[in-house]
Enzyme design. Structure first.
Site, PDB file in Angstrom:
ATOM      1  N   LYS A   1      63.420  24.653 -58.975  1.00  0.00           N
ATOM      2  CA  LYS A   1      64.433  24.948 -57.894  1.00  0.00           C
ATOM      3  C   LYS A   1      64.085  25.940 -56.943  1.00  0.00           C
ATOM      4  O   LYS A   1      63.734  27.212 -57.479  1.00  0.00           O
ATOM      5  CB  LYS A   1      66.106  24.984 -58.581  1.00  0.00           C
ATOM      6  CG  LYS A   1      66.869  24.778 -57.496  1.00  0.00           C
ATOM      7  CD  LYS A   1      68.235  24.814 -58.173  1.00  0.00           C
ATOM      8  CE  LYS A   1      69.492  24.744 -57.147  1.00  0.00           C
ATOM      9  NZ  LYS A   1      70.764  24.728 -57.764  1.00  0.00           N
TER      10      LYS A   1
ATOM     11  N   SER B   1      73.642  21.366 -56.313  1.00  0.00           N
ATOM     12  CA  SER B   1      72.413  22.013 -55.517  1.00  0.00           C
ATOM     13  C   SER B   1      71.120  21.586 -55.899  1.00  0.00           C
ATOM     14  O   SER B   1      70.266  22.079 -55.092  1.00  0.00           O
ATOM     15  CB  SER B   1      72.909  23.276 -54.995  1.00  0.00           C
ATOM     16  OG  SER B   1      72.702  24.169 -56.221  1.00  0.00           O
TER      17      SER B   1
ATOM     18  N   SER C   1      76.065  22.196 -60.427  1.00  0.00           N
ATOM     19  CA  SER C   1      74.547  21.801 -59.595  1.00  0.00           C
ATOM     20  C   SER C   1      73.551  21.257 -60.678  1.00  0.00           C
ATOM     21  O   SER C   1      72.741  20.763 -59.896  1.00  0.00           O
ATOM     22  CB  SER C   1      74.466  22.960 -58.704  1.00  0.00           C
ATOM     23  OG  SER C   1      75.266  23.366 -57.522  1.00  0.00           O
TER      24      SER C   1
END
Length: 484
Positions: free
Chosen positions: A78, A152, A176
């Site tokens: 990420k 996210s 997330s």
């Protein structure tokens, strides 16, 4: 010739250790799949094709290759965690385009275990929202590319669901990991605070944000979790044979957010009897309803677990009416801290407003009283029940669209309406999982959430593995079939 793209991490690592395939061959196949499919999915901000192949070659020469738990496994990271030699943009035009000098500790652990980082994945700006789009790209759900992958950790989830990598690293501050995992048909675990090193942004959203794995099987999830939590013995060794001092991390919290220190439960293997499972369908947030597919998934999962011998009963946690406001306080305050030092003119309007709202709450949030009270309110419930079973989401994800260009309130309402079940467990700091279960009318995956007390990670993983066995899910989206 065997195809390695689309295989599990456990299968790939075993084959590399046994020299049935080289790390370069595995990485090259996954890079080819990324090149073929990511134009439709938008999972990656950066693909490290040349660097990944060079690192795969270096891995081949390692003397300890035969003992590496993730030997040759391609992983995605990420884009809010540092990868040596790559910039960390955090989904924003306001962040510096400067290569990181060193890996985040979780990335370093993955590489030490034999994994090869093939790229950094897309996130919404500053990882604020439950949809993933912005100046660096839009991450779509590989099962239904008209919908967002979630956020996210949306890019990481999309990469795994499309079979572009078998594992990805993400993190979870208000859901997330669990939100995109639920959308994309993946299994994930947000461990209790302290099990996996955090170091996310400017303070981990007051200790609420946790790093964790995204995988297509519980076996792969356990494998990656053991590596990033630094509890993995060398491949081929039983957990009982681990070297002294390599005990799992325990749950701790600093400052005012103190509590008991239970034993960590990252590893499988302990004898366990039937669990007391509470089934709850009511949204923790007042006024947010739950759609039929998600409610039906919970009921069906509960029925299977009851038939398997668990003590299953309906019971709603005593969520306070103030939970929505408490969630908003911490959600916005975390963004206010992360936005410090960035040029406001280069942030999107929704992020600027989110940070401005959060600045009003910073003093109270730093005191930590709201989280203390929530833990005290929910603790008795978990003395009567071992595990809580809820819907992972309230409804399917929003459309894949330029949400970053839309108003702040519209974004907040869209996020709240579809993911009300995740924030409570960041506020408490307790472990929670998303587990695929069934499908939506569109054919995209549906999912349930499992929650436990601190130290019950192994119990949650065992129950997820039981659901996987009783109700198997399809591991990757049929994008490649569509493209052929």
């Amino acid at each position: 010739m065997s195809s390695w793209a689309g295989r599990t991490a456990a299968e790939i690592a075993a084959a590399v250790r046994e020299k049935r395939v080289t790390p370069r061959e595995v990485v090259a196949e996954h890079l080819a799949r990324i090149e073929r499919l990511d134009g439709r999915v938008g999972a990656f901000r950066v693909v490290r094709a040349e660097a990944a192949l060079a690192e795969a070659d270096e891995l081949t020469a390692r003397a300890d290759l035969a003992s590496l738990p993730l030997a040759g496994v391609p992983v995605a990271v990420k884009d809010n965690l540092s990868v040596r030699g790559e910039s960390l943009r955090n989904g924003s035009a306001a962040t510096p385009d400067t290569p990181a000098a060193e890996d985040h500790v979780t990335v370093a652990r993955l590489r030490a275990a034999g994994a090869v980082v093939v790229g950094l994945t897309n996130v919404p700006e500053l990882c604020v929202f439950g949809t993933t789009e912005g100046v660096h790209g839009t991450a779509r759900n590989p099962w239904d590319t008209s919908r967002t992958a979630g956020g996210s950790s949306g890019g990481s989830a999309a990469a795994v669901a499309a079979g572009m990598v078998p594992l990805a690293l993400g993190n979870d501050g208000m859901g997330s990991l669990r939100i995109p995992a639920a959308n994309c048909g993946l299994v994930t675990l947000k461990a209790a605070h302290g099990v996996v090193p955090a170091g996310i942004g400017n303070g981990d959203w007051f200790g609420m944000s946790e790093n964790g794995p995204l995988a297509t099987t519980v076996e792969d999830l356990r494998l990656m979790l053991s590596v990033i939590a630094d509890t993995a013995p060398p491949a081929g060794l039983d957990a009982a044979e681990r070297k002294p001092g390599a005990e799992p991390a325990s749950y701790t919290e600093s400052g005012t957010e103190s509590g008991p220190e239970p034993a960590s439960g990252v590893e499988p293997g302990r004898a366990r009897g039937p669990r007391r499972i509470a089934v709850a369908l009511r949204s923790p947030l007042a006024g947010v309803g739950v759609s039929r597919p998600y409610a039906a998934a919970v009921r069906q999962a509960a029925g299977l677990l009851a038939d398997a011998g668990h003590q299953v009963s309906e019971a709603e946690p005593p969520y306070p009416l103030s939970l929505g406001l408490t969630s908003l306080r911490y959600w916005t305050a975390g963004t206010a801290v992360d936005a410090e030092g960035l040029d406001p003119a280069r942030l999107t309007r929704r992020t600027r407003v989110h940070a401005a709202v959060g600045r009003r709450f910073l003093k109270g949030v730093r005191a930590g009283d709201h989280r203390e009270r929530l833990r005290a309110r929910l603790t008795p419930f978990f003395t009567e029940h071992d595990i809580l079973l809820t819907p992972a989401l309230a409804r399917r994800s929003p459309e894949a669209a330029p949400w970053h260009e839309r108003g702040w309130l519209r974004n907040v309402l869209a996020n709240t309406a579809y993911s009300p079940f995740t924030p409570s467990w960041n506020l408490t700091g307790w472990p929670a999982m998303s587990v695929p279960f069934g499908t939506l009318p569109s054919g995209a995956p549906c999912a349930v959430q499992l929650v436990g007390r601190p130290g019950t990670e192994a119990d949650l993983l065992d129950l997820a593995e039981e659901l996987e066995r009783l109700h198997p899910w399809r591991r990757t989206a049929p994008l490649a079939e569509d493209a052929s």
